[in-house]
Design an enzyme around this catalytic site. Sequence first.
Site, PDB file in Angstrom:
ATOM      1  N   MET A  94       1.587  -5.790   3.768  1.00  0.00           N
ATOM      2  CA  MET A  94       0.828  -5.184   2.672  1.00  0.00           C
ATOM      3  C   MET A  94       1.141  -5.920   1.373  1.00  0.00           C
ATOM      4  SD  MET A  94       0.424  -1.177   3.538  1.00  0.00           S
ATOM      5  CE  MET A  94       2.017  -0.646   2.994  1.00  0.00           C
ATOM      6  N   GLY A  95       1.638  -7.147   1.490  1.00  0.00           N
ATOM      7  CA  GLY A  95       1.944  -7.928   0.292  1.00  0.00           C
ATOM      8  C   GLY A  95       3.277  -7.530  -0.312  1.00  0.00           C
ATOM      9  N   HIS A 148       9.797 -10.297   4.842  1.00  0.00           N
ATOM     10  CA  HIS A 148       8.511 -10.804   5.334  1.00  0.00           C
ATOM     11  C   HIS A 148       8.619 -12.291   5.665  1.00  0.00           C
ATOM     12  CE1 HIS A 148       7.128  -7.468   2.532  1.00  0.00           C
ATOM     13  NE2 HIS A 148       6.544  -7.125   3.661  1.00  0.00           N
TER      14      HIS A 148
END
Length: 283
Positions: free
Chosen positions: A32-33, A39
């Site tokens: 989701m950024g 990440h």
Amino acid sequence: MSAPILRRLADLRAATARWRGAGETVAVVPTMGALHEGHLSLVRAAKAGADRVIVTIFVNPRQFDNPDDLARYPRTEQSDAQKLAPFGVDAIYVPDPDQVYPAGFATTVSVTGVSAGLCGAHRPGHFDGVATVVAKLFLQTGAELAYFGEKDFQQLMVVRTLARDLDIAVRIIGCPTVREADGLALSSRNVRLPEQARAAAPALYAALSGAAAAIRAGAGIEGALATARAQILAGGYDSVEYLELRAAATLAPLAVLGEPARLLAAAHLGDVRLIDNVPVIPA
Ligand code: PAF
């Protein structure tokens, strides 16, 4: 060089068709950024595992049970693209909302069992939202490999179950939680912790690790969990939402450590909700 940002499904499909035509394997890293090192560790693993890597960035409204949480969720597309640049990913898919949920969208993917309890009990509809968007991202990218962090352990189990049950030909790869030097699990929510709360935040992992070691060494589960709960609160947290020992393979509640387990918790520091989990392997 920066990867192309694709916003339309047709463009994504054109790219993946070219890659597949050349016999290349495709991996997806759904996000989701607000990308952080957690990440990026998934991106690194994906780069090592497939010829082509797609990172998706989509703040999925359907998985937020609280509208304030959705409104506050950081949206940092430009800096996310910069962070991805050194990795040489092949596409960043940032779908326009209508590419995921076109007008008239009427389908919900709901995974029972592993989504019950834990975060599922406290965030109504959350895992339906996750399962629905992840199913769409699997089908849109057609990826053979998909990478998820173990920090969201229940989410990982939901995703594994949906891929298995819907016969989606994607291999789900869980990657270890990335932590700050003081043990705090990396999370997009950590930036919302004021200084004092940030200093208190590692108490969650410390308490989980202590309880896991005690249970492994033969301590009673109830007592170990009560001690951990007290330590989290003494460490500065305002409340403990849940703290439970579950079977690692099924997420069934465990009263004795007879199989590989996971100790999972969610706790609140002011208005920031943090989750974490650790493995508990029987001796
Ligand atoms: O873990 C996340 O960031 C999200 O839940 C996911 C898997 C990208 C689905 O929106």
